[in-house]
Motif scaffolding. Structure first.
Motif, PDB file in Angstrom:
ATOM      1  N   THR A   1      18.848 -19.284 -83.100  1.00  0.00           N
ATOM      2  CA  THR A   1      19.735 -18.501 -82.782  1.00  0.00           C
ATOM      3  C   THR A   1      20.981 -18.761 -81.147  1.00  0.00           C
ATOM      4  OG1 THR A   1      17.720 -16.886 -82.356  1.00  0.00           O
ATOM      5  CG2 THR A   1      18.753 -16.036 -81.181  1.00  0.00           C
ATOM      6  N   SER A   2      21.824 -17.983 -81.557  1.00  0.00           N
ATOM      7  CA  SER A   2      22.706 -18.218 -80.109  1.00  0.00           C
ATOM      8  C   SER A   2      22.239 -17.824 -78.980  1.00  0.00           C
ATOM      9  CB  SER A   2      23.980 -17.810 -80.389  1.00  0.00           C
ATOM     10  OG  SER A   2      23.786 -15.835 -80.321  1.00  0.00           O
ATOM     11  N   GLY A   3      22.978 -18.174 -78.030  1.00  0.00           N
ATOM     12  CA  GLY A   3      22.844 -18.209 -75.803  1.00  0.00           C
ATOM     13  C   GLY A   3      23.272 -16.106 -76.380  1.00  0.00           C
ATOM     14  N   THR A   4      22.924 -15.762 -75.176  1.00  0.00           N
ATOM     15  CA  THR A   4      23.392 -14.799 -74.834  1.00  0.00           C
ATOM     16  C   THR A   4      25.141 -14.869 -74.592  1.00  0.00           C
ATOM     17  OG1 THR A   4      22.981 -12.059 -73.823  1.00  0.00           O
ATOM     18  CG2 THR A   4      22.616 -14.416 -72.518  1.00  0.00           C
ATOM     19  N   GLY A   5      25.445 -13.544 -74.372  1.00  0.00           N
ATOM     20  CA  GLY A   5      27.026 -13.170 -73.508  1.00  0.00           C
ATOM     21  C   GLY A   5      27.603 -12.546 -74.648  1.00  0.00           C
ATOM     22  N   SER A   6      29.069 -11.673 -74.237  1.00  0.00           N
ATOM     23  CA  SER A   6      29.983 -10.943 -74.547  1.00  0.00           C
ATOM     24  C   SER A   6      29.056 -10.278 -75.695  1.00  0.00           C
ATOM     25  CB  SER A   6      31.218 -10.836 -74.061  1.00  0.00           C
ATOM     26  OG  SER A   6      31.474 -10.732 -74.802  1.00  0.00           O
ATOM     27  N   LYS A   7      29.561  -9.102 -76.633  1.00  0.00           N
ATOM     28  CA  LYS A   7      28.887  -8.507 -77.496  1.00  0.00           C
ATOM     29  C   LYS A   7      30.717  -9.284 -78.776  1.00  0.00           C
ATOM     30  CE  LYS A   7      30.362  -4.104 -79.744  1.00  0.00           C
ATOM     31  NZ  LYS A   7      30.470  -2.952 -80.538  1.00  0.00           N
TER      32      LYS A   7
ATOM     33  N   GLU B   1      19.614  -5.542 -79.162  1.00  0.00           N
ATOM     34  CA  GLU B   1      19.894  -6.049 -78.397  1.00  0.00           C
ATOM     35  C   GLU B   1      21.392  -6.229 -77.983  1.00  0.00           C
ATOM     36  OE1 GLU B   1      16.860  -9.863 -79.983  1.00  0.00           O
ATOM     37  OE2 GLU B   1      19.466  -9.905 -80.720  1.00  0.00           O
ATOM     38  N   GLY B   2      22.111  -5.193 -78.006  1.00  0.00           N
ATOM     39  CA  GLY B   2      23.801  -5.003 -77.837  1.00  0.00           C
ATOM     40  C   GLY B   2      24.472  -6.275 -78.772  1.00  0.00           C
ATOM     41  N   TYR B   3      24.248  -6.526 -79.569  1.00  0.00           N
ATOM     42  CA  TYR B   3      24.768  -7.195 -80.969  1.00  0.00           C
ATOM     43  C   TYR B   3      25.599  -8.099 -79.439  1.00  0.00           C
ATOM     44  CZ  TYR B   3      25.447  -2.468 -83.342  1.00  0.00           C
ATOM     45  OH  TYR B   3      24.598  -1.785 -84.298  1.00  0.00           O
ATOM     46  N   LYS B   4      24.588  -9.306 -78.428  1.00  0.00           N
ATOM     47  CA  LYS B   4      25.119 -10.251 -78.226  1.00  0.00           C
ATOM     48  C   LYS B   4      24.071 -10.931 -78.535  1.00  0.00           C
ATOM     49  CE  LYS B   4      25.431  -7.026 -73.467  1.00  0.00           C
ATOM     50  NZ  LYS B   4      25.619  -7.483 -72.406  1.00  0.00           N
ATOM     51  N   TYR B   5      23.026 -10.900 -79.421  1.00  0.00           N
ATOM     52  CA  TYR B   5      23.191 -12.629 -80.148  1.00  0.00           C
ATOM     53  C   TYR B   5      23.320 -12.803 -81.343  1.00  0.00           C
ATOM     54  CZ  TYR B   5      19.582 -13.015 -75.702  1.00  0.00           C
ATOM     55  OH  TYR B   5      19.993 -13.092 -74.664  1.00  0.00           O
ATOM     56  N   ILE B   6      23.084 -13.747 -81.958  1.00  0.00           N
ATOM     57  CA  ILE B   6      23.581 -13.829 -83.885  1.00  0.00           C
ATOM     58  C   ILE B   6      22.242 -14.707 -84.136  1.00  0.00           C
ATOM     59  CG2 ILE B   6      25.379 -15.631 -83.238  1.00  0.00           C
ATOM     60  CD1 ILE B   6      26.525 -14.774 -85.389  1.00  0.00           C
ATOM     61  N   ARG B   7      22.212 -14.305 -84.931  1.00  0.00           N
ATOM     62  CA  ARG B   7      21.011 -14.956 -85.658  1.00  0.00           C
ATOM     63  C   ARG B   7      21.590 -15.664 -87.214  1.00  0.00           C
ATOM     64  NH1 ARG B   7      18.788 -11.133 -82.820  1.00  0.00           N
ATOM     65  NH2 ARG B   7      17.244 -12.258 -81.530  1.00  0.00           N
ATOM     66  N   VAL B   8      21.404 -16.767 -87.267  1.00  0.00           N
ATOM     67  CA  VAL B   8      21.606 -17.898 -88.298  1.00  0.00           C
ATOM     68  C   VAL B   8      20.904 -17.871 -89.397  1.00  0.00           C
ATOM     69  CG1 VAL B   8      23.048 -19.341 -90.164  1.00  0.00           C
ATOM     70  CG2 VAL B   8      24.083 -18.391 -87.585  1.00  0.00           C
ATOM     71  N   TYR B   9      20.403 -17.228 -89.991  1.00  0.00           N
ATOM     72  CA  TYR B   9      19.027 -18.014 -91.358  1.00  0.00           C
ATOM     73  C   TYR B   9      19.665 -18.424 -92.689  1.00  0.00           C
ATOM     74  CZ  TYR B   9      17.036 -14.347 -88.639  1.00  0.00           C
ATOM     75  OH  TYR B   9      16.321 -12.823 -88.496  1.00  0.00           O
ATOM     76  N   ASP B  10      18.859 -19.559 -92.783  1.00  0.00           N
ATOM     77  CA  ASP B  10      18.473 -20.612 -94.559  1.00  0.00           C
ATOM     78  C   ASP B  10      18.469 -19.668 -95.198  1.00  0.00           C
ATOM     79  OD1 ASP B  10      18.422 -22.144 -96.191  1.00  0.00           O
ATOM     80  OD2 ASP B  10      18.651 -23.733 -94.806  1.00  0.00           O
ATOM     81  N   THR B  11      18.275 -19.473 -96.133  1.00  0.00           N
ATOM     82  CA  THR B  11      17.297 -18.120 -97.017  1.00  0.00           C
ATOM     83  C   THR B  11      17.358 -18.822 -98.573  1.00  0.00           C
ATOM     84  OG1 THR B  11      19.452 -16.937 -97.865  1.00  0.00           O
ATOM     85  CG2 THR B  11      17.996 -16.182 -96.104  1.00  0.00           C
ATOM     86  N   LYS B  12      17.322 -20.580 -98.861  1.00  0.00           N
ATOM     87  CA  LYS B  12      16.952 -21.147-100.148  1.00  0.00           C
ATOM     88  C   LYS B  12      16.990 -22.338 -99.433  1.00  0.00           C
ATOM     89  CE  LYS B  12      19.748 -20.909-104.359  1.00  0.00           C
ATOM     90  NZ  LYS B  12      21.438 -20.814-104.806  1.00  0.00           N
ATOM     91  N   GLY B  13      16.012 -22.514-100.672  1.00  0.00           N
ATOM     92  CA  GLY B  13      15.686 -23.828-100.736  1.00  0.00           C
ATOM     93  C   GLY B  13      16.736 -24.786-101.146  1.00  0.00           C
ATOM     94  N   ASP B  14      17.426 -25.169-100.742  1.00  0.00           N
ATOM     95  CA  ASP B  14      18.324 -26.131-101.512  1.00  0.00           C
ATOM     96  C   ASP B  14      18.419 -27.576-100.332  1.00  0.00           C
ATOM     97  OD1 ASP B  14      19.725 -24.944 -99.276  1.00  0.00           O
ATOM     98  OD2 ASP B  14      20.886 -24.204-101.192  1.00  0.00           O
TER      99      ASP B  14
END
Length: 117
Positions: free
Chosen positions: A87-93, A43-56
């Motif tokens: 997920t973020s919106g798109t933008g620059s790298k 994706e050209g490093y244009k999006y960031i995804r933030v995952y919640d990986t723990k059940g707390d």
């Protein structure tokens, strides 16, 4: 050596050669106990995804910088709970990212910063 064995060896060598020559579509991730922030090369490093990986009960967020404004630290929050991602919106790298867990009455727990190529 019989022909079946020769054929198996040839196919094995060919398979390894194909894997070595392929370019992987990988993601770069920053992780800490309970959160992961990730960007993808495809994706050209244009999006960031933030995952919640723990059940707390802690929400998570990612901190990142974009090429168009490298001195501005941006945040993407995920307050939806375990097993979800924002997920973020798109933008620059995206130049770099780190993952953080919001902790009540204590300093937040953050990963180290991971820079994109």
């Amino acid at each position: 050596m019989n022909s079946t064995r020769k054929r198996r060896i040839a196919l094995s060598v060919l398979g390894v050669a194909m894997l070595a020559g392929s370019s992987p579509a990988f993601a770069l991730s920053a992780e800490t106990d309970g959160a992961r922030a990730s960007t993808k090369k495809t994706e050209g490093y244009k999006y960031i995804r933030v995952y919640d990986t723990k059940g707390d009960s802690n929400s998570v967020y990612g901190l990142y910088h974009r090429q168009a404004s490298p001195s501005t630290e941006r945040a993407l929050h995920n307050k939806s709970g375990s097993g979800t991602h924002a997920t973020s919106g798109t933008g620059s790298k995206i130049l770099d990212q780190k993952a953080c867990v919001s902790l009540d009455f204590r300093p937040d727990r953050c990963s180290g910063k991971v820079s994109n190529p």
